[in-house]
Design an enzyme around this catalytic site. Structure first.
Site, PDB file in Angstrom:
ATOM      1  N   GLN A  99       0.843  -1.197   0.000  1.00 33.79           N
ATOM      2  CA  GLN A  99       0.000   0.000   0.000  1.00 33.79           C
ATOM      3  C   GLN A  99       0.878   1.247   0.000  1.00 33.79           C
ATOM      4  OE1 GLN A  99      -2.861   0.336   3.228  1.00 33.79           O
ATOM      5  NE2 GLN A  99      -3.898   2.080   2.263  1.00 33.79           N
ATOM      6  N   HIS A 105      -8.717   2.141  -1.088  1.00 33.61           N
ATOM      7  CA  HIS A 105      -9.005   1.963  -2.515  1.00 33.61           C
ATOM      8  C   HIS A 105      -9.016   0.490  -2.847  1.00 33.61           C
ATOM      9  CE1 HIS A 105      -4.661   2.578  -2.008  1.00 33.61           C
ATOM     10  NE2 HIS A 105      -4.485   1.688  -2.977  1.00 33.61           N
TER      11      HIS A 105
HETATM   12  P1  AMP Z   1      -1.485   0.949  -3.547  1.00 33.37           P
HETATM   13  O1  AMP Z   1      -0.042   0.702  -3.927  1.00 33.37           O
HETATM   14  O2  AMP Z   1      -2.284  -0.286  -3.310  1.00 33.37           O
HETATM   15  O3  AMP Z   1      -1.586   1.943  -2.416  1.00 33.37           O
HETATM   16  O4  AMP Z   1      -2.159   1.595  -4.834  1.00 33.37           O
HETATM   17  C1  AMP Z   1      -2.028   2.941  -5.167  1.00 33.37           C
HETATM   18  C2  AMP Z   1      -2.276   3.031  -6.637  1.00 33.37           C
HETATM   19  O5  AMP Z   1      -2.513   4.372  -6.975  1.00 33.37           O
HETATM   20  C3  AMP Z   1      -1.082   2.568  -7.505  1.00 33.37           C
HETATM   21  O6  AMP Z   1      -1.490   1.480  -8.316  1.00 33.37           O
HETATM   22  C4  AMP Z   1      -0.738   3.817  -8.329  1.00 33.37           C
HETATM   23  O7  AMP Z   1      -0.347   3.505  -9.650  1.00 33.37           O
HETATM   24  C5  AMP Z   1      -2.036   4.593  -8.266  1.00 33.37           C
HETATM   25  N1  AMP Z   1      -1.916   6.032  -8.435  1.00 33.37           N
HETATM   26  C6  AMP Z   1      -1.022   6.849  -7.852  1.00 33.37           C
HETATM   27  N2  AMP Z   1      -1.240   8.122  -8.221  1.00 33.37           N
HETATM   28  C7  AMP Z   1      -2.311   8.095  -9.063  1.00 33.37           C
HETATM   29  C8  AMP Z   1      -3.025   9.105  -9.785  1.00 33.37           C
HETATM   30  N3  AMP Z   1      -2.690  10.404  -9.708  1.00 33.37           N
HETATM   31  N4  AMP Z   1      -4.051   8.719 -10.574  1.00 33.37           N
HETATM   32  C9  AMP Z   1      -4.394   7.408 -10.663  1.00 33.37           C
HETATM   33  N5  AMP Z   1      -3.766   6.414  -9.991  1.00 33.37           N
HETATM   34  C10 AMP Z   1      -2.735   6.761  -9.209  1.00 33.37           C
END
Ligand code: AMP
Ligand code: ZN
Length: 119
Positions: A99, A105
């Site tokens: 995370q 999310h």
């Molecule tokens: P996690 O690593 O489970 O916390 O997932 C966070 C996710 O957010 C990752 O897959 C990133 O690629 C995604 N992410 C980060 N910044 C953005 C953004 N500005 N728009 C869309 N997705 C994003």
């Protein structure tokens, strides 16, 4: 107040429209948008409009909104037509599980073969 927007939270800024996102669906309680670094042909994030750091804290405080995320994940899968072939809903919880954004999310992943166990 629990659930209030956090000034330093990227996903709260997406909810507020302060950071752009490719929105797939929006409801009164959730926003679904495409991941900026997709790991599958369908890679959509479903987030609550309220701020809680992870799925567990959201479910404890606002279980109906946690349920809304699951219902929306299914709608996203239908929208992208991956419901028939199968998809995965992932809540990374804690840095040790990958995370990186501490606003709840669900990742909705589909459109390719998905290995199990996920690694
Ligand atoms: P996690 O690593 O489970 O916390 O997932 C966070 C996710 O957010 C990752 O897959 C990133 O690629 C995604 N992410 C980060 N910044 C953005 C953004 N500005 N728009 C869309 N997705 C994003
Ligand atoms: Zn937030």
């Amino acid at each position: 107040m629990p659930g209030e927007p956090q000034a330093d939270c990227l996903f709260c800024k997406i909810v507020a429209g302060e950071v752009p996102a490719t929105v797939v669906r929006e409801t009164g309680t959730t926003v679904a948008f495409r991941d900026i670094n997709p790991q599958a042909p369908t890679h959509v994030l479903v987030i609550p409009k309220v701020h809680y750091p992870d799925a567990a804290s959201l479910a404890a405080a606002e279980p109906q909104v946690a349920a809304d995320i699951l219902a929306e994940a299914a709608k996203v899968a239908e929208h992208d037509q991956v419901d028939a072939t199968g998809y995965r809903i992932v809540f990374n919880t804690g840095a040790g599980a990958g995370q990186t954004v501490f606003h709840t999310h669900a990742h909705v992943l589909g459109g390719r073969g998905l290995q199990w166990p996920p690694g």
